[in-house]
Every structure is written in C-alpha cells, then in structure tokens.
Write a protein that holds these residues in place. Structure first.
Motif, PDB file in Angstrom:
ATOM      1  N   ARG A 193       6.390 -24.710  12.775  1.00 43.89           N
ATOM      2  CA  ARG A 193       6.126 -24.174  11.480  1.00 43.89           C
ATOM      3  C   ARG A 193       7.079 -24.693  10.594  1.00 43.89           C
ATOM      4  NH1 ARG A 193       6.083 -17.867  12.936  1.00 43.89           N
ATOM      5  NH2 ARG A 193       7.652 -17.854  11.470  1.00 43.89           N
ATOM      6  N   PRO A 194       6.887 -24.833   9.165  1.00 48.67           N
ATOM      7  CA  PRO A 194       7.793 -25.158   8.013  1.00 48.67           C
ATOM      8  C   PRO A 194       9.115 -24.715   8.255  1.00 48.67           C
ATOM      9  CG  PRO A 194       5.675 -24.414   7.141  1.00 48.67           C
ATOM     10  CD  PRO A 194       5.626 -23.991   8.448  1.00 48.67           C
ATOM     11  N   ASP A 195       9.158 -23.606   8.705  1.00 44.39           N
ATOM     12  CA  ASP A 195      10.564 -22.868   8.769  1.00 44.39           C
ATOM     13  C   ASP A 195      11.407 -22.813   9.869  1.00 44.39           C
ATOM     14  OD1 ASP A 195       8.424 -21.320   9.530  1.00 44.39           O
ATOM     15  OD2 ASP A 195       9.450 -19.485   8.794  1.00 44.39           O
ATOM     16  N   GLY A 196      10.397 -23.314  10.944  1.00 41.56           N
ATOM     17  CA  GLY A 196      11.077 -23.327  12.391  1.00 41.56           C
ATOM     18  C   GLY A 196      10.071 -23.556  13.513  1.00 41.56           C
ATOM     19  N   ILE A 197      10.457 -23.157  14.767  1.00 41.44           N
ATOM     20  CA  ILE A 197       9.494 -23.266  15.834  1.00 41.44           C
ATOM     21  C   ILE A 197       9.076 -22.041  16.715  1.00 41.44           C
ATOM     22  CG2 ILE A 197       9.811 -25.885  16.004  1.00 41.44           C
ATOM     23  CD1 ILE A 197      11.758 -25.004  18.274  1.00 41.44           C
ATOM     24  N   ILE A 198       8.032 -21.924  17.384  1.00 36.05           N
ATOM     25  CA  ILE A 198       8.208 -20.805  18.295  1.00 36.05           C
ATOM     26  C   ILE A 198       8.085 -21.355  19.851  1.00 36.05           C
ATOM     27  CG2 ILE A 198       6.331 -19.047  19.111  1.00 36.05           C
ATOM     28  CD1 ILE A 198       7.140 -18.684  16.204  1.00 36.05           C
ATOM     29  N   ALA A 250      21.246 -13.094  20.749  1.00 39.70           N
ATOM     30  CA  ALA A 250      20.833 -12.598  22.051  1.00 39.70           C
ATOM     31  C   ALA A 250      19.832 -11.694  21.842  1.00 39.70           C
ATOM     32  CB  ALA A 250      21.990 -12.277  22.912  1.00 39.70           C
ATOM     33  N   ASP A 251      19.530 -11.013  20.804  1.00 42.07           N
ATOM     34  CA  ASP A 251      18.643  -9.895  20.528  1.00 42.07           C
ATOM     35  C   ASP A 251      17.651 -10.315  19.635  1.00 42.07           C
ATOM     36  OD1 ASP A 251      20.096  -9.985  18.439  1.00 42.07           O
ATOM     37  OD2 ASP A 251      20.677  -7.866  18.306  1.00 42.07           O
ATOM     38  N   THR A 252      17.419 -11.602  19.634  1.00 38.72           N
ATOM     39  CA  THR A 252      16.208 -12.297  18.958  1.00 38.72           C
ATOM     40  C   THR A 252      15.037 -11.494  19.297  1.00 38.72           C
ATOM     41  OG1 THR A 252      17.578 -14.244  18.312  1.00 38.72           O
ATOM     42  CG2 THR A 252      15.238 -14.162  17.980  1.00 38.72           C
ATOM     43  N   GLU A 253      14.051 -11.166  18.140  1.00 35.37           N
ATOM     44  CA  GLU A 253      12.768 -10.647  18.631  1.00 35.37           C
ATOM     45  C   GLU A 253      12.139 -11.546  19.873  1.00 35.37           C
ATOM     46  OE1 GLU A 253      10.930  -7.452  18.853  1.00 35.37           O
ATOM     47  OE2 GLU A 253      12.435  -7.745  17.162  1.00 35.37           O
ATOM     48  N   GLY A 254      11.530 -11.121  20.675  1.00 36.56           N
ATOM     49  CA  GLY A 254      10.703 -11.839  21.721  1.00 36.56           C
ATOM     50  C   GLY A 254      11.510 -12.208  22.925  1.00 36.56           C
ATOM     51  N   VAL A 258      12.529 -19.854  16.105  1.00 37.75           N
ATOM     52  CA  VAL A 258      13.747 -20.244  16.000  1.00 37.75           C
ATOM     53  C   VAL A 258      13.725 -21.180  14.563  1.00 37.75           C
ATOM     54  CG1 VAL A 258      15.531 -21.844  16.867  1.00 37.75           C
ATOM     55  CG2 VAL A 258      13.963 -20.894  18.580  1.00 37.75           C
ATOM     56  N   PRO A 259      14.717 -20.496  13.832  1.00 41.86           N
ATOM     57  CA  PRO A 259      14.744 -21.194  12.306  1.00 41.86           C
ATOM     58  C   PRO A 259      15.217 -22.499  12.365  1.00 41.86           C
ATOM     59  CG  PRO A 259      16.593 -19.567  12.568  1.00 41.86           C
ATOM     60  CD  PRO A 259      15.696 -19.509  13.906  1.00 41.86           C
ATOM     61  N   LEU A 281      17.260 -30.091  18.930  1.00 38.77           N
ATOM     62  CA  LEU A 281      16.778 -30.946  19.437  1.00 38.77           C
ATOM     63  C   LEU A 281      14.961 -30.491  19.440  1.00 38.77           C
ATOM     64  CD1 LEU A 281      16.398 -33.781  21.329  1.00 38.77           C
ATOM     65  CD2 LEU A 281      16.071 -32.102  23.290  1.00 38.77           C
ATOM     66  N   CYS A 282      14.118 -31.353  18.977  1.00 39.86           N
ATOM     67  CA  CYS A 282      12.894 -30.880  18.789  1.00 39.86           C
ATOM     68  C   CYS A 282      12.058 -31.851  18.886  1.00 39.86           C
ATOM     69  CB  CYS A 282      12.675 -30.217  17.423  1.00 39.86           C
ATOM     70  SG  CYS A 282      11.265 -29.487  17.179  1.00 39.86           S
TER      71      CYS A 282
END
Lengths: 477, 477, 477, 477
Positions: B175-180, B220-224, B261-262, B268-269
């Motif tokens: 996504r523009p602001d990050g990745i899933i 560590a407590d990020t959603e998902g 992940v913003p 690395l992507c």
C-alpha cells in the motif's frame, strides 16, 4: 642475508658425530638431504616470488636494528607473534609437513624471557650472556635445534629417584671455566642438521635436583656429543618427481658423554626453581608455533580430500561437505586459538612478549586430539587405493603402464597422470612410515595432550568458576 | 539511563496478545517473570558493583554521542565487538544461562550493515530509515527480539514451492503507506517480553520470491500479531531460594495475521538478492554473541563439576583433571574463536564492523557440537543423585529433613545444606525441562551445526587448499 | 495368574510410609499412577494380543513346576536368559522407557546363585531360606525392588572409614530372632510401588566390615522403613492423550531406621568375603537386563528420528541414513552383546545360569556411553521445535488452534494432528524433566560406565594379551 | 593333509605373471616371502602344539566326509561359523595381523549359497558346477583369493555409464566352451600367492548390465592374467629377529586382458538379478571373518599398551585402566557381534548357513570405525619413542649400543633388550608403511563403513520402529 648454500656448507663441515643404522655418517648422507631441503627453504624464502612470504620471513632485530631472518628473531610485540604464526603456516604448506626451524627460534625466545627472570630473582647475569648468544645467532643466521626432552627412565620416579641418575641430563662437574654435563636428550628434531644445540630442562625440579637444572647452547659437533639419528622422508621417487617427495625431517637421541660447556654458553646452572619455568616457556612458544604448522597439515589433508572427491566426481555430496567442514573447523579453531594467544600476549620483564598460555594450549591440544581423526577422514574419502597403489615402477614398465593408466581413471576428464600423482601423494602422505610417524608427532610433538592438560590445569582459574556456581546456588563463600 | 522498572512497566502496558497453554494472558503472568528478571539484569548491570561489568555494558552512541546501553549499540570497531563478547559472557555467568537481549543488538547491527549495502546497489533509502530506528532504539533503551526463523513447511521445498505460501512470512499487499504481511516466525526467543519485534529473512531467496524478501520492525503488540509462548525456567523453589532459580527465558511462535507495517519501519521489501545477505548478517552477529554466552554455560558446567568433585573429595583424581580440562578447552576454544573473529573483523560500507565469518562460525559450531558432551561430563562426575534428588519439600518436612541431611553428606566438613544446594542446582541445571531444552537450543539456537557448515563451506577458500596440494603433488594447474 | 488389579490393591493396602515433597502420601497418589501403569503391564502382558509377548512372559518354575511370570523366574539355562532379554526389549517398546520389574527378578537370580556359594564355603543355610522366599515370590507373583546402592558419603573413604558409619547400611544389632539394620539406600527405582524390598550389598567389603555385609528382603511397609520418593513421568496431557504419556517410574531414598529383619529373610549376615560377589551378581543380571531395555530406548529414538525425517520429507538424505545406521548400530551392538552373554552363560553351583560377564559388561557400557549421543542425533534431525513447541492448550484454544495447525505443517500430506503428536512425543521424550532424567539413568542406572570398567578390568585376561605380544616381539617370558 | 612345503612349491611353479615395481618377478621374490609365511601358517596350524588351534583348523567335509582344512570348508551350521570366527582370531594373534586365507573360504561359501539360489530361480546348473569346484578345492587344500572389487572409475556413474566399459570387469565374448572376460579387480589381497582367483561381482547390476554380471574361478596364472602387486610387511630386521617381523601380506591389481574362462568354472554369467546377492554374500561371510580377525588386532594393540605401561611403571593409573577397557570393549563388542551373527545364522536353500546380516554388519562397522582410535590410544600410552626409535643397527654398533641400552631404560628391572624389543614391535606395528596401511585396510577392507551402512539400512526394519513410535504417540497407522 645468508644463503641456503652457505648453511649447507657449514653443516657439511661439522665434525662427523652422526650415527645412522650402525654407521658413523657424514651429514651429506642422502637420508639427511630431505631435512636439509626443508631447512634451506627458510633461507630461500627471503627470495620467494610471493611477497607475502618474503615479508613474513623478514624481521628487524631489536638488538642490532638490522634485517634478520624471523627464525632468529625475538618477538617484541603482538605483531611479531602473529607473523611467526602465519609464516609457519605458509612455509609448512610448501614443504607439506614441518618447517623444522621453529625449534631454534622458540628456544631463543624461551631463554630470552627466562634468563631475565632468573637474573631478577637471583642476581645472576644469564640474560647478558644470552643476549650475546642471540646476537651471534642473528648475525650468523644460525640453524639451531632445541634439546628439551630427557629420556626420563621410570615414569613414576623423579630425576633424583632414578636407578641411573643420567636418565635426566645433569651437571656432573663444575669447573671455573664451565661445566661438564652427562645424559641424553631424546626425540630431538633436526639435531643432525643443526649448527647449534640449545638445551633446556624438561620439567619442574625440586631443591635436591640442582644438578638437573641446567640450560645451555653448544655447537652440534662439540666433543663428547653423539647424535643417533633417524631420517624421516617420503618414499623415494624415481620418475614421478614432486616437491613433496623432496622434503623431510630427522630425529635424534643426543648423547652428552661428559660434554664441556663454557661459562658464556650456560644459561641455567642449578637454579632449580626456574627449571619448570624454562620448560614451560619453550613449550609455550613451541606450542604457539604448532598453532601455525598444524593448520597447514590440515590444509593439506583438506586439499587432498577435496581434490580426490573432485577427481572421483563426488565433490557435491552432503557427506563430503560435512567432512571438509570438519577439517576446516579443526584448522581454523587451532589457528584462531593461536591468534587469540598472540593478541592476548603480554610483555615480560625482558621486554619480549609471551603468548597467552590458555589459548595457546587449548589450540595445541585440539590439534593433538584431532590428527588421527583427520587422517581417518582423508582415508574415508580417498578409499583403499592409497594403501594398495601399485609401486611407481609399474606405472613406467612398458607391459603394465597402459593398463594402470587405464584402470586408475576416475573422472574421464582428469588425466591418468593427475590421478596417479594425487593418489601417490595421498599414499606417501598417510600410508608410509613418515606418514605414520607424523601421526605420532602430531600427538606428542611439542607436548602431548597430557602436557597441555597439565599446563592448562595449572594455569586456569577453576576456583573462579566455582565461585560463579556458588553464587548461582546460593552457597555462602 | 533507563531503569529495569521502567522497562517492566512498559512491557506490562502492551496490548494483551500473548497466549500460554490455551489462555490469553497478561505479560505479568508468573511464567514470564523469570524472563523479565533476565532482561532486567541488562539494565541493572549499569549499577553492578563490579566496575568491569559496568564498563562493559556502557557504550557511546556513534550517532548521538551519548552514553547508551551496549545492547543497543552499533559496533564501530574491533573493541566494540570484543566488549560485546565479554559482556555477554559475564552477564550469562550471572543468570546461569542466557542473557536474552543480544537478540536485539544483533538484529540492529545486521540491518545497519545490510540496509547500507542494499541502498548502494539499488538506490533505495533503507539505511536512512533504519538510522532513525536505531536512534529511537538507543534513545529509549528498547528491548527488542529478532524474528528470523520461518516455520518452513516441507524441508525439501523452497518458499515459493510450498503447498501453503504462508509457510514463509510474506508480503500479501503493498500500500502507499506500507505493506501487509502474513505468516509466522517460530522459536523466537524473548518475543513475549519484547517491546519491538525486528523481522529479518531466514534464507536466500530467488527472483520469483520477492514477496518473501522482507525485513521490518514493529511494536510487539501491533494489531494482528499473536504470540503463542512457552515459558522456560528452573523448577520453582519454595524455601531453598537461589539466584539461579529466578532467571528464565521464553520462546514464541509469532503469528502475523495480516499485519500492517508502515513505510518507515520497512528495511527490505522485495529486493530478493539481499535476503540471503541479511539472513547471514544476523546469523553472523548472533553467532558471535554465542562465542560469548556459550563459554559462560561451560564455565558453569565446569564450576559445578569442580565443586561436586570437591564435595565428594575426589577432586585430585587424574580423571577429574582430564574432564575439567576438556571443559576448559571447549569454553576457551569457542571464546578464542570469537576473539579471533573480532580481531579479524572488517569495516563494512556502513562504517560498522563485521566479525570474521570463518572464525565466528567455527567457534559457534564447536559449541553446538559439544553441548551434549558437556552435560555428559557433568553427569559422569555428579553421579545419579542429580536425577533422583528427593523433592525440596522433603528437606523441610520434620519427619524427613534430618534423615536427608544425614544421608546426603559427602565430605564431612561440607554442610548438608551446601551439598543440597549444589545437587539442587545441578539437578535444576541438567535434569529439568529447562535443562533439557538448553541442550536443544545449545545445538540449534542461532544456527544449527548444519547452518554453520553451510556458512563455512560457502565462505572458505577450498580451492586454495587444492592448489597447495597440486603444487606438492606436481600436478600442473 | 495374578491380575494387575490384585497387585494394585495390594500396593494400596500397604502402610503409609511414602513421602513426596514434604508430605506423607498414600500409594494412590497420582504421581505414582504412571509407575503402577508400567508395573501393571507385566501382568497384562500375559493377555497381550501378541502371542510372542505372551510366550515371552510365561515361564515354568523349576521349583514348583507351575506356570509363573518370567519376572519371578530363576534362569535355568541359556534360553531363559535369551527370553528375559527379548521380553525386556519388547515390553520397553510398549512403555517407551523402562519396564521396572526387572529389578526384582535380577535380585532374585543374584541371591539364588550367591546364597548357594556362601553355603558351600561357609556351611550356612542361606540358600534353603532363599529358596522358600523365591517360592513365596513366585507363588504370589510379587513385585519387588532391589535396594543396592548405599549413599556412600565421602567417596575416598571405605564404609568403615566414614565419619558416620550409617552412610553404608549396616547391622546395628543381632538378636536370636533376627537383626536390626540402620542406614539408607539411594536411587531405588520402583520402591514406592513394590511389595517387597530386596536388599543387597553395594560393594566389596573387608574383614573389618562384617557389619556392612548384609542382604535380606522385607515387606516395603515394614516398621522403620521410610520411602522418600520422586515420581518420574511425562508431562501430563489434557486432550492429546497417548500411551506414552501414561507410563512412568519413581525413585526413592529408602531409610532403614532400626528395622528388624527376621532370620528367615536374612541372606547374608557378616560373611564379608561374599559382599562383593553378591554386589557383582546383581549388577551382572541387571546389566544383562539393560542389554534388553536399552536397545528398546534406541528403537524408539530411531523410530522418532525416522518418522520426523519422513514428516519433513528429508528421509532419503544420505545424512539421515548415516544417522539412522548409527542408531541401529548402537541398538544392535548392545543387543548382540547381551545375546553373546546369554549364549556364553555358564551354570553355577546352584544350578541357575550366570551370563558371561565380559560380553554383558561391554554391552551395558556401550549403551551407557552412547545415550547422550542418541539424544543428540534425534535433536539434530528433529530441529528446534521439540524445545519450543507451544503448550498443549494452545492447540485447542479457538483463537490459536487453526493457526498452529496451519504453521506446524511439514509434508502437506501428513495431517497437522500427526505432526503435533510426533513433536509432542519427541518433546516429552527428550525435552522434559523425565527425558533429561533418562539421560542420567542411561549413564548411571545399573552401573555407571566406571562400574563396568571395574568389572571388565577385574575379569579380563590382560596378561594373556601381553603374552601374545611377547611372542610376537620375541620377548622371553 | 597338505603341508606348507607343498603349497609353496605349487605357488613357485606358477607361470611368471607377477609385476612388482616395474619388473616381472618370480613368486620366490623376497617381497612375497612374508605373505607365504602367513599362508603357510594355515597348514602348519594342523600340527600346532596347542590342541585348541588344531581342533579349530580341522573340519570334516560335508561333501566327501573327509578331514579337511577349515579354510576350505562350507559352514553347515552355527558351530562351523563359531569355529571359523574363533580360528581366525587365534591365528591372527600368531601373525600379528591378517591370516589371509579367509578370502578363499569366504568366497567359497558365498558362491555355494548363491549358485543354489540362482539355479532355483533360473533353472541353471551353477551349483552343481560349483560343487565340483569345491570338491577340487577341498581335496587339494587350495589357497585361493577372492577378486571382488572393481576399479569402478567415476564414482557417480554405474558400470554401463562409464566412459570406458572395462572399468568394471565384464564379459566381452561368449563362446560354446566358455567366456572371454576383460577388466581389472583392485585391492586383491594375497592374489600373488594364490593358486586360484575366485571372481565375484562388486555390486548390484541392472537389466542392461548383463555383461558385468559374472562370477568364476581360474588358476592364478591363466593366460591373460597379470598381477601388479604391492608387498606389505614389517621393516626387515637384521639381528633383532622376532616372529612379527616374518609375516606379511600383499595386494594386487589383477588385470584380466581377454581371459578365457571355461564353462565348468563359470558361476554367474549374465543373470544380473543375482549380482547384488553374490556381492552381498561374499561381503557377509567376509565381514563375519572380520569379527574374528579385528578383535585379534585389538588384542595385540591392547597387549602392547598394557606391556608398555608395565615397562614404564604406570600400569596402575586410572587413566591406563580406562584406556585398556576401551580397547577391551572394542575387541569384545566386535567379537560378540560375530558370535550373535553366528548364533542367529539361518540355513540357506543350499544347506549351508548364512550369518545374521545385522549383527555381522554392526560388528564389522564398529571395528572399522575404531581402528584409528585404537592406534591413537596405543600412541597415547607408548609416547613418542615409537616414532623416534633409533634404527636397529645403532643398537648393535659398538660405539652406540651401550649408550642406547642405557638410555632406553624405563623400569630398572626390565632389561634393555626387552624394552628395545617392545618399542621395536610398537614402532613396526604402528609407525611403518605396513602399520599405516593396516589403518586403511582396517577401515576399508572387506567393506568400508559406508558399505556396512548400506547393508544395514537395506536389511533393517526401520518401519517397525516407526510403528512402535506411532503407537506411543497415538498416531493412527
């Protein structure tokens, strides 16, 4: 700088006192030639085409300020120790086994450090005497061996308790101008091609063992000295010439039959408290040298294993990879221990640097405990041919040579000569009297595993580890 | 500097996403307390009474110039690597096992070096992003874990060949602001007490595996994110309190169930060519840490062996000496390899220093290949009591305590409590679920012997060894 | 024949004298249940669906001529020894570890042989007494343990030299109707679920150690007997039930606090010359049992290694083959040694047969020296998951179970439950307190390698080998 | 019965087709003398003063009913196998190494069993032909070698895939009266002193490899046969004569250069399905022989270790005891495996008995994996002298002999000659070309560990072990 030629001529000029198989022989005896080739390499290295090697062999004397051969150098810092270790590895890769001349330089460094310490405690002047000796040694680029190991007699008894007091070398008479010594030193590598014999004690002595606390250096052909010598070299080649086949070694029992040592060549004379320290110092410097030469042996075993796997076309097997990595690990753990020993060296009172004793001994011990395993690994990958390879002549006889060249083939694109050369090398390397002998010296040379065990146990802080455990357990201390 | 108290409070404030034995638990769960004690020690060490330890833990940030905790430091020279190694050994001697927090610092250094290399080749700006992350990490003295190992599915198949593509963590959406991302990381030590999860690839990727080439860091407590966690700690003590019994660890399977992940946290992507390098870099820094912690484990095993021999009055036996020297040799060979790896480190393009890969891997491999042997040696000297020691309560029950204190006696001058404390420690250390688990992590943690084998085989110049052999054999090259 | 039910009821009716973790407990305590399951199997085996097993367990008493359980049988020939060895292997394959009840039968055979020898030399009537005891034992299909190992105090001192004379069990009073004994026996497997305690000496005694030369058998709840017991069993399962999780063992320190032994239960009483022989005899029969049970342990380790390799899809690797063959070799060398020991058994004066001591001891020693290596091999192939497997509950929690089942997958055609079951078994087998404990008992149980070393050195004709060498060397003898 | 004298004369009368080091030599060549001495011993044994040996060597032919030498016997039961194993051990204790002649008897038994099986499946009449051959062999007490191992070329390719089809011996022409074969067999022990060459396949063949599926027996001097031979023997002694120095062995590459084999000497000719079975059968019988000879090697190593410890006065050390017990364990585990293999033998369709394959292979494998370790242990206790012992002549030279006799002393009550004799033996045994060669043959002779690995993996029921594990784990099957 001295040339190999000059060294050889000097050795050939020595008084005839070498015995081999029942005969008194000249040092030009062909059984000593391979040893001379090895020692000569340390002179030739100054002109080696590889600048890395030239640089490693060259040192600057801290005494004279002149360029000298590193095999006569006193290590004045970490860098010297690192260079000696690396030089040893590089030169041993060329001979295929030992480079011999570390004996002398290790003895020099041990006495350099040790004599200074004796003088400090006892007010003697051994260090000054020895400094002169080092100057002579460096100036003339001398080849010397180190005569340390006594024959030792009954292993349960101390020197003073033996049925025959000569079973450890001892002073039998003190004279104004020197001493008379009697006894024998055994397993002395390269003595028969050395110009000088440097003699150091083999162990700790007690108060009543002053007579056995003695160190000195004398020319190898001094009156009363007899060398009973065993040559060690690969099987002779008639036609399939190869560098490996030209290098060798020799070991002697050195008999000291009432030998006179003049005062300026005496470096320990009754100060029994220092016998152990000198013994340890030579062992330490020499074991550090082993962290250079033993990895070279492993390099060669590893190279033979990798090459034979390539020639058989099994190089990609997981099993070969593991076997090679086992060899890499042995070589590099030992070398790493030598590096750590050098990096963690400390300056002694003499100004020379002493390698870290723990790292040095764990390195040498690891080498000694793995040499059989290394041969075994090579044996595993090379297969039985190294033990059943037909004799060289059969590869040149008109009636058999084509047959052998036909049937020795492994990978079809590797010539039979290459196959032959490789298996001949492996056979000479591990299935010969010399090869078997290297197994024994790999274990016992420069200190058996038991000697490193003693050195480690005596110099390691086990009590600190107990304290760590007591804290964890809640045991009050 | 941050206090342990602050760290704990921060961890306790995280969103509840830790599962243990079927329940969603708070991070105040008593099964995580031993891990928190261990991590806290890295903060407390700043005030440790021993100045050597204080000095080791303190570093100066090359970014901010401020004093920071070495567990957040980028190694800018040989000295930094040496200090990290020694710090690790010293702190592990205090906990008795792992110090946990090396995970984070090793991940930081790997990404610091790796992101710079990617940017150089690909024109990306990962290094700048990462620099900001490091600043945040250092400034806040963060505790982070490194999530590297994928669950891997069928071991014969690559990531892209698995029946389920999630068996290696992957990008499922950009996504523009990050990745899933989606997938799982297994065996992740200390994740459940970490503030940050630093994620790096587990292996080399190929061109069609861009989706699996991903590195990032998130809270560590990020959603998902779900942590399914196994606590590891010694058996609980009711009365015979001891420091060892208070420290522990934990491992998690981390589930990434469509986690966002913003951009500023992505390092690395899709640059698949660098997945292997990043994997290797973390492994390298982490294996270098092992050359510090594993010798500490051996220190403790050695200390227990020596102390139990003392309590039994058999300390002087030749057999005990050999056994202890075997342990000394393991500890110091591994440590020497780490030293050599640090001394022979080289500067990377980022300016940070990378340990020598060969020495580092032979060191870690030697540790991994000996941990079972170390337990075996301790078992040999300690005897069967460590496996049959009556339970703690029986030493406090009025009907049995005097009897046990009477019959546990070895040397008459060592109190029964000391005997009990030592055997309890040994029992907890090697005859408990945690003790058994350390055997497994001693082999596989930070890279199984097979991983070091691969690293060594791929980074060692075997061809050079073949050349040496060809020269010796007279084989033209 | 007796039923397991009857045995359990008998055990439950014993006087309450078992202590666990500070409490006096009934033998119905759940921590003893796994042990009872194991012992019960020896009764159930009479009805096992496999006729091979039924046949192995069934024996015919040479005393009564009736069918009896082989665990109460006196071995009257080679075939009996072979059957006992095979029965032990088969039953241990069912429990996954120990079958426990060999303790009793090994003690019976030792005393059967030993008492006859004492009587022959000393004119005593121990054998007749013991014959009655065996009849009782066989008739009632008794479960008995063997209490051999004394607590031993200072390891450098003999029984009579200890600060506390009770550190070896001893006779403190002789009465017309029996004796009073005092002391303790340690590491006594299955004592807490035994009906009878059979007590034998632990070592050679000297002339002044008559008081310590004692053997007898008493009910487990005799007045003055206290059992301080440690239960051993796999981690409890809540849902993933499996046979392995139901079996276990226990060890006790048995306190003999002025215990009266009536005359008809005394089988050695002061004849110090026979203490060593009795100790050796039990060790010998018991080590022969180990040549049956230890191969079963290896069978299971081998099976787990092969199955995990299959589930990971790496079964065909050369490396796996070697690892499995290493395990096969351990199992079958030990079993072969047991076979040879049985085939080369000899008839004793009592008429019972004694296994060959050399083959028996090399077999047991080989097992003891390899158990750590076996775990290590399984660890190598199984990987880290056995140490980090999430807890059972997480596989049943609605929020996590599908995730774990998804990510535990290896080969896509093996269900997640199977994967889970296998890793749970491996984890329970080698990464649990019980698993770690089996390592220790694998080394020390029934005689540490050092004990087999002593037995071998004392019973092997080394002088004959020297003679062979002297002949080869031409040394006159 | 045939006398050694007769055998020698027969060998000397063979056509001159042995090549050594480039020359065509007579079989009276001194380099073959030590081998002849060894083989002669198998005849002399019939008159050995020790009745146990005489009895072992004597067998009764099941064909003729006459007394024959066991080295020509077909094993018709367990007792025959046990006697062969024990005979091998006893005779090898006399030569100090190999007894050579097992080659022939093992080949006989393999073909006896194998030809019967072929006939049953294929309706051929090989067994009848072979029965006649056995009768001839027994009647004339023939010495035969077994030519099994092909030179094998590229190790990744099958026989039919090699660049040169002759790299495995093959049939190049079939004629009414016989076949023409071409190729070579390598590593063939004792071929140069054999009257007959018995040729069997080296491996499994596939359908398109009929030409390579061939077995036969021919006189050693058949037209077209060339033996290129390497002699193996201890260093020659001039004065210090000793039995060990008189025995030796030899290995040949046997070239089959279009050799005609008449029909009555062909035992496999194209039935490719049986090539593997014949290869395995010879390997099996031969590995069973190794369970006799290898323990003899260990007996001698053990005897030398014990004697040198006695001479040094360190025999009572705990360390020596452990070392000796390690050697005892190797010898007796291997022997026990051979016993178990014999006791668990089964009757084949031919009526001859086949040893148990699992026990036989674990035994041979254990021997092969320990031979290096055995030398290492002897090296450890003997010290460096075995590698640096002065040459024999120096012990007889007037100028040096007293000195060497003085300084070789260990225990004062053991004469210098005895010390010398022992160290000479050890040196000859492990530090000579022959000694090194025995290391290689100890690993590879009769099957490398990898071959036993393959035999074991292919003949062991691993699936049964998986079933055991599945039951324990609750995995449905």
């Amino acid at each position: 700088m001295r040339r190999a030629e000059d060294y050889r001529n000097k050795v050939f000029s020595l008084r005839k006192n070498v015995f081999m198989d029942g005969e008194l022989v000249e040092r030009t005896d062909p059984r000593l030639e391979p040893s001379l080739n090895t020692a000569s390499l340390t002179f030739d290295a100054m002109q080696n085409p590889d600048p890395e090697i030239r640089e490693l062999v060259l040192a600057k004397s801290h005494i004279s300020g002149k360029n000298i051969n590193r095999f006569t150098h006193i290590h004045m810092g970490v860098d010297d120790l690192l260079k000696k270790q690396l030089m040893t590895r590089r030169l041993c890769q060329i001979t295929g086994t030992c480079i011999l001349r570390c004996m002398g330089v290790d003895a020099l460094n041990a006495l350099y450090v040790g004599t200074h310490e004796i003088d400090q405690k006892k007010g003697t002047d051994y260090h000054q005497r020895f400094l002169k000796y080092v100057s002579y040694f460096q100036e003339n680029d001398i080849v010397g061996c180190c005569a340390q190991t006594d024959v030792k007699g009954n292993r349960k008894l101390r020197p003073s308790q033996q049925a025959d007091p000569d079973l450890y070398l001892r002073i039998v008479e003190k004279r104004p101008d020197g001493i008379i010594v009697k006894g024998a030193k055994a397993h002395i590598t390269m003595a028969a091609i050395s110009e000088e014999l440097i003699v150091v004690p083999t162990r700790v002595m007690t108060k009543d063992e002053e007579a056995w606390a003695v160190a000195f250096a004398i020319p190898a052909d001094t009156e009363g000295v007899k060398l009973i010598t065993l040559g060690k070299f690969p099987p002779k080649r008639a036609k399939l010439l190869a560098p490996f086949a030209t290098y060798g070694s020799n070991d002697s029992v050195i008999i000291f039959d009432h030998v006179f040592v003049p005062n300026d060549r005496i470096f320990l004379c009754g100060e029994w408290e220092f016998a152990g320290r000198l013994a340890l110092l030579f062992a330490l410097f020499h074991r550090h040298s082993y962290t250079g030469c033993k990895p070279a042996i492993t390099d060669i075993i590893m190279g033979m294993a990798a090459l034979v796997a390539e020639y058989m076309d099994i190089e990609k097997g997981a099993h070969i990879r593991r076997l090679l990595v086992d060899l890499i690990s042995i070589a590099e753990l030992v070398f790493a221990a030598g590096l750590a020993s050098a990096y963690c060296a400390h300056k002694t009172s003499s100004g020379a640097w002493e390698p870290n004793i723990v790292y040095c001994n764990v390195g040498r011990r690891h080498a000694g405990m793995n040499i059989f395993a290394e041969y075994e690994k090579l044996c595993e990958v090379a297969g039985g041919l190294c033990a059943t390879l037909p004799m060289e002549g059969d590869f040149y006889n008109e009636e058999t040579k084509d047959l052998l060249n036909k049937y020795i083939m492994r990978r079809a694109d590797i010539s039979p000569e290459k196959q032959h050369r490789l298996f001949r090398l492996i056979s000479d390397y591990i299935v010969s009297a010399q090869g078997a002998s290297k197994l024994i010296s790999g274990v016992h040379g420069g200190g058996s595993p038991i000697m490193e065990e003693i050195a480690l146990y005596g110099n390691y802080d086990i009590e600190e580890k107990k304290q760590i455990v007591k804290k964890l357990a809640g045991i009050s201390t």
